[in-house]
Design a protein around this motif. Sequence first.
Motif: not given
Length: 264
Positions: A105-111, A114, A144, A157, A161
Amino acid sequence: MTKEYKAKNRIVIKVGSSILVKNQFINEERFEALADLIATLRVKYEVILVSSGAVATGFKKIPLDKKILPNKQALAAIGQPLLMQAYTKIFENYNIIVAQVLLSAYDFDSRKRTQNVRNAIEVLLQNKILPIINENDTTATGELALEFGENDQLSAYVAHYLNAELLAILSDIEGYYDSNPSKNTEAKRYPLVSCIDKEALMAQATPNNAFATGGIVTKLKAADFLLKRKRKMFLSNGNNLQVLKSFLLENKQISGTLFSLENF
């Protein structure tokens, strides 16, 4: 009566433990069938595979109690390279190179993160390499893992993305029904769903095998995530891959459920 779906270039296929695992061990026949399907689809589509099965593969080597979180994480660490080894061997028969991509999940919580994921996947696809994505179970927390639900929501996700036209989830059910088909023989399958009730999204997850952590609820959450972003999801039985093949290559929906805002 069949329904038509005109797909474009990029799709994400998610396959779960309910399909890949039989009697708590990896089902090699399903691996072979999946590889054959993907090789066929790649003539028309860019394919990204989201695959579960690392814990089950690790369990084959050392049967730790997977109900204990550190044990489950250890099984994932043992099983992930073995899972990729199996995929590598099978896809070599089709002259397809595979690449492992572990996400959380952390890989999608910042631009920035991502975009890093997007950049890497784009290079793989441009070079005709098949990305095989799995959640990084070794470091992901229990919360998670529960949130993503055996890669169902992770695959949503990825589809969003990475700008895929469709997420195809291969499960152990024919589609989404108005009631539980295993308990109600009169249950009716929805061929098309454009809106999901909040109550259905809040129901308790009901996985069907020892290694599954999701169930229909996590699949509905994945579909809801994509519907809200005007994307599509197709849910069908992974034990009958002809359904997905017909849907994507012949524009025929002979079974399964399409989650889409478009009407037919």
